[in-house]
Write a protein that holds these residues in place. Structure first.
Motif, PDB file in Angstrom:
ATOM      1  N   LYS A  45      32.769  49.885  44.085  1.00 54.43           N
ATOM      2  CA  LYS A  45      32.482  50.963  43.147  1.00 54.43           C
ATOM      3  C   LYS A  45      31.193  51.713  43.486  1.00 54.43           C
ATOM      4  O   LYS A  45      30.212  51.103  43.908  1.00 54.43           O
ATOM      5  CB  LYS A  45      32.379  50.420  41.722  1.00 54.43           C
ATOM      6  CG  LYS A  45      33.694  50.002  41.112  1.00 54.43           C
ATOM      7  CD  LYS A  45      33.604  49.843  39.606  1.00 54.43           C
ATOM      8  CE  LYS A  45      32.767  48.665  39.204  1.00 54.43           C
ATOM      9  NZ  LYS A  45      32.842  48.424  37.727  1.00 54.43           N
ATOM     10  N   ASP A  99      37.946  50.741  33.913  1.00 55.35           N
ATOM     11  CA  ASP A  99      38.485  49.580  33.195  1.00 55.35           C
ATOM     12  C   ASP A  99      39.977  49.402  33.481  1.00 55.35           C
ATOM     13  O   ASP A  99      40.449  48.287  33.716  1.00 55.35           O
ATOM     14  CB  ASP A  99      38.265  49.733  31.693  1.00 55.35           C
ATOM     15  CG  ASP A  99      36.809  49.555  31.275  1.00 55.35           C
ATOM     16  OD1 ASP A  99      36.014  49.040  32.083  1.00 55.35           O
ATOM     17  OD2 ASP A  99      36.472  49.949  30.137  1.00 55.35           O
ATOM     18  N   GLU A 131      43.279  43.170  38.995  1.00 56.37           N
ATOM     19  CA  GLU A 131      43.292  41.752  38.627  1.00 56.37           C
ATOM     20  C   GLU A 131      44.727  41.235  38.534  1.00 56.37           C
ATOM     21  O   GLU A 131      45.034  40.126  38.996  1.00 56.37           O
ATOM     22  CB  GLU A 131      42.570  41.542  37.299  1.00 56.37           C
ATOM     23  CG  GLU A 131      41.059  41.676  37.404  1.00 56.37           C
ATOM     24  CD  GLU A 131      40.365  41.581  36.060  1.00 56.37           C
ATOM     25  OE1 GLU A 131      41.068  41.569  35.020  1.00 56.37           O
ATOM     26  OE2 GLU A 131      39.123  41.507  36.042  1.00 56.37           O
ATOM     27  N   LYS A 168      40.461  48.223  37.122  1.00 54.01           N
ATOM     28  CA  LYS A 168      40.071  46.817  37.271  1.00 54.01           C
ATOM     29  C   LYS A 168      41.164  45.890  36.741  1.00 54.01           C
ATOM     30  O   LYS A 168      41.503  44.878  37.376  1.00 54.01           O
ATOM     31  CB  LYS A 168      38.758  46.572  36.539  1.00 54.01           C
ATOM     32  CG  LYS A 168      38.255  45.123  36.585  1.00 54.01           C
ATOM     33  CD  LYS A 168      36.889  45.027  35.926  1.00 54.01           C
ATOM     34  CE  LYS A 168      36.379  43.581  35.887  1.00 54.01           C
ATOM     35  NZ  LYS A 168      37.109  42.764  34.880  1.00 54.01           N
TER      36      LYS A 168
END
Length: 396
Positions: free
Chosen positions: A88, A65, A72, A68
């Motif tokens: 992944k 998380d 972004e 990511k």
């Protein structure tokens, strides 16, 4: 993952990696062609080999998380007109799966670098793949010293964003001695975990060096569920403090059973406790008088930390733990290296990772020592009413 299984992974690893090199026609050429494939068009591929299921999935998912979110944010501006793409694989909290996942990312997906794993055993299972194929491996959270340097030999394609076990174990020992005032301690270790044994060894050395005495050393194995017999022996030894460097699933049960058996001593562990599941398993009452060493605290008032916490909460509607923070930091560490590399080839990225200097991250300012290990602070957290509370920060 038991030693025997991990040894089997390593035994076959050289044959598998060698076969890959043979099929691709060489060593450094393999990496070069892999890097070129992975940055064709408008994207640069980076691998993420993390524990997305299995016994330590909470760690791997948090790191994923954080990674990511970082990618972004980075992709809003891009790197020299290109975007980063995460490829992944789920290693299922298993060393053999981590090895095969790393081979896939390097040989098939042609990534320029691999992020992972979250745990030491699963990261150790990938080291030789990185070395043989000359593709950088960055672990966000694996703290075993052997990952970057084993027996005095540097793994020059392997890096990490977190501090290592000896520092974490030493911080815990100093806290037990100086803050708790403990003169005696028990150590309760997961004998199947490289992480747990590493912290335990560092704690023992530092605690006894300060004049403390280890009055009991007990062991359990990953996936055990009944700890009462060993807890009884620990209780009989009458320590003033218990060092429990394990992972959250077993730790939660151990604390629950210890409190039920009337063991009200202070317990302390490392970042392996850092999961909401430890509270679910143990219960808030069992976590009273417990502490952990960790990489950061979401309660720290540092502006960079608070900006990250706000962004993570907006994205995932939850407070980020240390694994999320280190996954996020690893994304920025890798992106910084890719920017400075010039051509985004694995070898140039490796050199840029090594040359990092004063990189400002959520978990602290990143500089590396000669072993590719970060020189950074540790945070002490206390559980109060089932929640982690910031206690203090310890500088290296």
């Amino acid at each position: 993952m038991k030693k025997k299984k991990l040894a089997g992974v390593f035994l076959s690893l050289s044959l598998v990696a060698g076969a890959l090199a043979g099929c691709s026609g060489g060593d450094s050429k393999t990496s070069s062609s892999g890097g070129e494939s992975s940055k064709s068009g408008d994207t640069i591929k980076i691998g993420a080999n993390l524990e997305l299921s299995g016994g330590t999935a909470s760690f791997g998912q948090s790191a994923a998380d954080g990674l990511k979110l970082a990618i972004e944010e980075i992709n809003k501006e891009g790197i020299d007109g290109k975007k980063l793409e995460i490829v992944k694989v789920d290693n299922k909290s298993d060393a053999a799966e981590a090895t095969s996942g790393s081979i896939k990312l390097v040989s098939q997906d042609k990534v320029v670098a691999v992020v992972g794993s979250a745990t030491s055993t699963n990261t150790l299972a990938q080291v030789q793949v990185a070395q043989d194929n000359k593709v950088p491996l960055l672990t966000p959270t694996a703290t075993n010293p052997d990952i970057t340097n084993k027996a005095g030999k540097l793994n020059d394609y392997v890096f990490r964003t977190c501090f290592i076990d000896p520092f974490q174990g030493t911080v815990a020992a100093n806290f037990a001695s100086d803050e708790i005032g403990a003169k005696t301690a028990a150590i309760y270790v997961d004998s199947a975990s490289d992480y747990s044994k590493g912290l335990a060894a560092a704690f023992k050395e530092a605690f006894t060096a300060k004049g403390g005495k280890i009055v009991a050393e007990e062991a359990y194995v990953t996936k055990d569920t009944d700890f009462r017999s060993t807890l009884t022996r620990i209780k009989s030894a009458k320590p003033e403090f218990v060092f429990l460097p394990g992972y959250y699933e077993e730790v939660g049960l151990i604390l629950k059973q210890a409190r039920e058996d009337g063991i009200d001593l202070p317990f302390m562990g490392g970042d392996g406790w850092d999961s909401p599941k430890v509270v679910e398993i143990a219960g808030a009452d069992a976590l009273k008088n417990t502490y952990i060493t960790n990489h950061y605290s979401p309660e720290d008032e540092d502006a960079k930390i608070q900006d990250f916490v706000a962004a993570f909460k907006k994205e995932y509607d939850k407070t980020p733990d240390a694994f999320a923070a280190l996954g996020y930091d690893t994304g920025y560490y890798l992106a910084d290296a890719i920017k400075r590399s010039g051509d985004a080839s694995p070898e140039k990225i490796r050199q840029a990772l090594e040359d990092v200097k004063d990189l400002q991250l959520v978990s602290g300012t990143l500089n590396l020592d000669e072993n590719h290990d970060p020189i950074k602070s540790a945070t002490i957290l206390e559980y109060v009413d089932g929640k982690q509370t910031f206690k203090t920060k310890i500088n290296p």
